[in-house]
Structures are given as C-alpha cells and as structure tokens.
Scaffold this motif. Structure first.
Motif, PDB file in Angstrom:
ATOM      1  N   UNK A  83      46.834  46.483  62.130  1.00  0.00           N
ATOM      2  CA  UNK A  83      47.499  47.557  61.395  1.00  0.00           C
ATOM      3  C   UNK A  83      46.729  48.010  60.162  1.00  0.00           C
ATOM      4  N   UNK A  84      45.536  47.448  59.915  1.00  0.00           N
ATOM      5  CA  UNK A  84      44.722  47.846  58.753  1.00  0.00           C
ATOM      6  C   UNK A  84      44.096  49.204  58.960  1.00  0.00           C
ATOM      7  N   UNK A  85      44.006  49.933  57.894  1.00  0.00           N
ATOM      8  CA  UNK A  85      43.138  51.099  57.874  1.00  0.00           C
ATOM      9  C   UNK A  85      41.750  50.589  57.482  1.00  0.00           C
ATOM     10  N   UNK A  86      40.733  51.449  57.539  1.00  0.00           N
ATOM     11  CA  UNK A  86      39.360  50.964  57.308  1.00  0.00           C
ATOM     12  C   UNK A  86      39.129  50.479  55.875  1.00  0.00           C
ATOM     13  N   UNK A  87      39.911  50.931  54.912  1.00  0.00           N
ATOM     14  CA  UNK A  87      39.679  50.541  53.512  1.00  0.00           C
ATOM     15  C   UNK A  87      40.461  49.297  53.092  1.00  0.00           C
ATOM     16  N   UNK A  88      41.399  48.836  53.902  1.00  0.00           N
ATOM     17  CA  UNK A  88      42.231  47.699  53.514  1.00  0.00           C
ATOM     18  C   UNK A  88      41.416  46.418  53.328  1.00  0.00           C
ATOM     19  N   UNK A  89      40.495  46.144  54.216  1.00  0.00           N
ATOM     20  CA  UNK A  89      39.682  44.920  54.101  1.00  0.00           C
ATOM     21  C   UNK A  89      38.823  44.982  52.840  1.00  0.00           C
ATOM     22  N   UNK A  90      38.273  46.158  52.568  1.00  0.00           N
ATOM     23  CA  UNK A  90      37.453  46.326  51.366  1.00  0.00           C
ATOM     24  C   UNK A  90      38.287  46.108  50.101  1.00  0.00           C
ATOM     25  N   UNK A  91      39.488  46.627  50.078  1.00  0.00           N
ATOM     26  CA  UNK A  91      40.353  46.467  48.906  1.00  0.00           C
ATOM     27  C   UNK A  91      40.789  45.017  48.716  1.00  0.00           C
ATOM     28  N   UNK A  92      41.036  44.296  49.838  1.00  0.00           N
ATOM     29  CA  UNK A  92      41.410  42.885  49.726  1.00  0.00           C
ATOM     30  C   UNK A  92      40.235  42.051  49.221  1.00  0.00           C
ATOM     31  N   UNK A  93      39.017  42.453  49.510  1.00  0.00           N
ATOM     32  CA  UNK A  93      37.828  41.677  49.137  1.00  0.00           C
ATOM     33  C   UNK A  93      37.432  41.880  47.671  1.00  0.00           C
ATOM     34  N   UNK A  94      37.859  42.968  47.085  1.00  0.00           N
ATOM     35  CA  UNK A  94      37.407  43.291  45.723  1.00  0.00           C
ATOM     36  C   UNK A  94      37.667  42.212  44.681  1.00  0.00           C
ATOM     37  N   UNK A  95      38.841  41.614  44.573  1.00  0.00           N
ATOM     38  CA  UNK A  95      39.045  40.575  43.541  1.00  0.00           C
ATOM     39  C   UNK A  95      38.113  39.372  43.719  1.00  0.00           C
ATOM     40  N   UNK A  96      37.879  38.977  44.972  1.00  0.00           N
ATOM     41  CA  UNK A  96      36.991  37.841  45.225  1.00  0.00           C
ATOM     42  C   UNK A  96      35.558  38.216  44.858  1.00  0.00           C
ATOM     43  N   UNK A  97      35.133  39.414  45.252  1.00  0.00           N
ATOM     44  CA  UNK A  97      33.778  39.870  44.929  1.00  0.00           C
ATOM     45  C   UNK A  97      33.583  39.976  43.426  1.00  0.00           C
ATOM     46  N   UNK A  98      34.608  40.471  42.740  1.00  0.00           N
ATOM     47  CA  UNK A  98      34.522  40.606  41.277  1.00  0.00           C
ATOM     48  C   UNK A  98      34.374  39.236  40.616  1.00  0.00           C
ATOM     49  N   UNK A  99      35.125  38.250  41.076  1.00  0.00           N
ATOM     50  CA  UNK A  99      35.041  36.900  40.511  1.00  0.00           C
ATOM     51  C   UNK A  99      33.661  36.298  40.758  1.00  0.00           C
ATOM     52  N   UNK A 100      33.123  36.488  41.959  1.00  0.00           N
ATOM     53  CA  UNK A 100      31.792  35.947  42.256  1.00  0.00           C
ATOM     54  C   UNK A 100      30.702  36.665  41.454  1.00  0.00           C
ATOM     55  N   UNK A 101      30.838  37.964  41.264  1.00  0.00           N
ATOM     56  CA  UNK A 101      29.860  38.696  40.429  1.00  0.00           C
ATOM     57  C   UNK A 101      29.914  38.199  38.987  1.00  0.00           C
ATOM     58  N   UNK A 102      31.107  37.886  38.498  1.00  0.00           N
ATOM     59  CA  UNK A 102      31.246  37.366  37.130  1.00  0.00           C
ATOM     60  C   UNK A 102      30.553  36.007  37.008  1.00  0.00           C
ATOM     61  N   UNK A 103      30.722  35.147  38.004  1.00  0.00           N
ATOM     62  CA  UNK A 103      30.057  33.837  37.992  1.00  0.00           C
ATOM     63  C   UNK A 103      28.545  34.023  38.006  1.00  0.00           C
ATOM     64  N   UNK A 104      28.055  34.946  38.828  1.00  0.00           N
ATOM     65  CA  UNK A 104      26.615  35.218  38.901  1.00  0.00           C
ATOM     66  C   UNK A 104      26.091  35.754  37.568  1.00  0.00           C
ATOM     67  N   UNK A 105      26.851  36.647  36.962  1.00  0.00           N
ATOM     68  CA  UNK A 105      26.454  37.197  35.655  1.00  0.00           C
ATOM     69  C   UNK A 105      26.422  36.097  34.593  1.00  0.00           C
ATOM     70  N   UNK A 106      27.417  35.211  34.615  1.00  0.00           N
ATOM     71  CA  UNK A 106      27.458  34.106  33.656  1.00  0.00           C
ATOM     72  C   UNK A 106      26.275  33.158  33.844  1.00  0.00           C
ATOM     73  N   UNK A 107      25.873  32.944  35.092  1.00  0.00           N
ATOM     74  CA  UNK A 107      24.711  32.080  35.359  1.00  0.00           C
ATOM     75  C   UNK A 107      23.442  32.720  34.806  1.00  0.00           C
TER      76      UNK A 107
END
Length: 172
Positions: free
Chosen positions: A70-94
């Motif tokens: 039942x997902x539209x094409x953008x739903x998976x991308x929107x669900x992934x954003x918080x996880x991607x943001x957290x990982x980018x923050x960890x990478x930036x901190x490193x």
C-alpha cells in the motif's frame, strides 16, 4: 578511617584498589608523546569514519528499498529519513572529532613553546630592568684629529655649515 562515613578514604587522583599510577600521566607530560597518542586515536577515528560512511550508504539503500503493501513511491524514502539523519550526524561528529584531535595536539605543542618563550622573555625583562637601574657610562667621544679640518677638498670628511655649499661641484 573517615569518621563521617565510616569508610577508608582513597588517596586523591587514584581509584580505590588501584596502586599503579595513571598510564597516561607520562603521555600528558610530554608534548611529543601526546601528539603521537592523539594521532593514534585519530587514525582509529578515521577508520571508524570510513566504516560509518559505508554503513550510512548501505543502510540508506536498504531502508529506501523496504516497501510495504500500500506504499506510494515516497513512503519508504520518508520512513528512512530519520535514520539517515541520525547516521549523518554520527558521521559528522566523527569528522569533527578527528579535526579536534589534531587541533588538541597542536595546542599541546603550542603550550610547551609558550612556556619556554615565557621563561626566556622573563629573563630578558629582568636583564633589561637591571640595565635601566644601573646604566653603564658611555665614554666620551675622542676629539677629531686636527688634520680633518685643514683640507677643504676632502669631500665628506669635514662638517659643512651650509647645506647649499657644494664646493664647486656641477651636480648634487
């Protein structure tokens, strides 16, 4: 025995049960050793940074490929954003940690140089203060030999009273 708490007080700077001095004490006392130690930590952080970058990319690919019924094409991308943001923050901190380790090593070396320069400056100021309190007498200039004033054609050897006196010269 501490009368207030009923416990033996551990010596300051050491944890109870540890009689050995801190192994980083010698490293902290030497600027070169500190720089080497921080460089080793920086290498580890840079290695972890590479692994985090790979993990961030692979996680992003996996999360964005996870489609539910039942997902539209953008739903998976929107669900992934918080996880991607957290990982980018960890990478930036490193990355920031690696840069800060380098700056800390530089600051430690600059501290030692500043201490050495401060001692030299204090010695120089002390000598200058002594010179001001006890100035040495400058010996008087010896009188000019009389033969300098006898020859008017000697050029610059004798003082001239008039600035426009060029003694018959064609050009200045």
């Amino acid at each position: 025995m501490n009368p207030e708490h009923g416990l033996d007080a551990a010596p300051q700077g050491r944890q109870p049960g540890h009689n050995a001095p801190n192994p980083l004490q010698d490293v902290a006392a030497n600027a070169a050793a500190t720089a080497r130690y921080l460089a080793d930590i920086q290498r580890v952080v840079r290695g972890a940074e590479r692994h985090l970058a790979t993990l961030t990319d692979e996680t992003s690919v996996h999360l964005r490929d996870t489609h539910l019924e039942g997902d539209h094409f953008w739903h998976a991308k929107n669900r992934a954003r918080p996880v991607e943001k957290a990982l980018r923050k960890v990478l930036k901190d490193a990355k920031n940690l690696a840069a800060d380790l380098e700056a800390a090593a530089y600051s430690r070396r600059a501290f030692d140089e500043n201490c050495a320069n401060t001692v030299k400056e204090r010695k120089e100021k002390k000598l200058e203060k002594r010179r001001k309190k006890n100035p040495q007498q400058i010996p008087a200039m010896p009188a000019a030999p009389p033969e300098l004033h006898k020859n008017p054609e000697s050029g610059y050897a004798s003082p001239v009273s008039n600035i426009h006196d060029l003694r018959g010269r064609e050009s200045a």
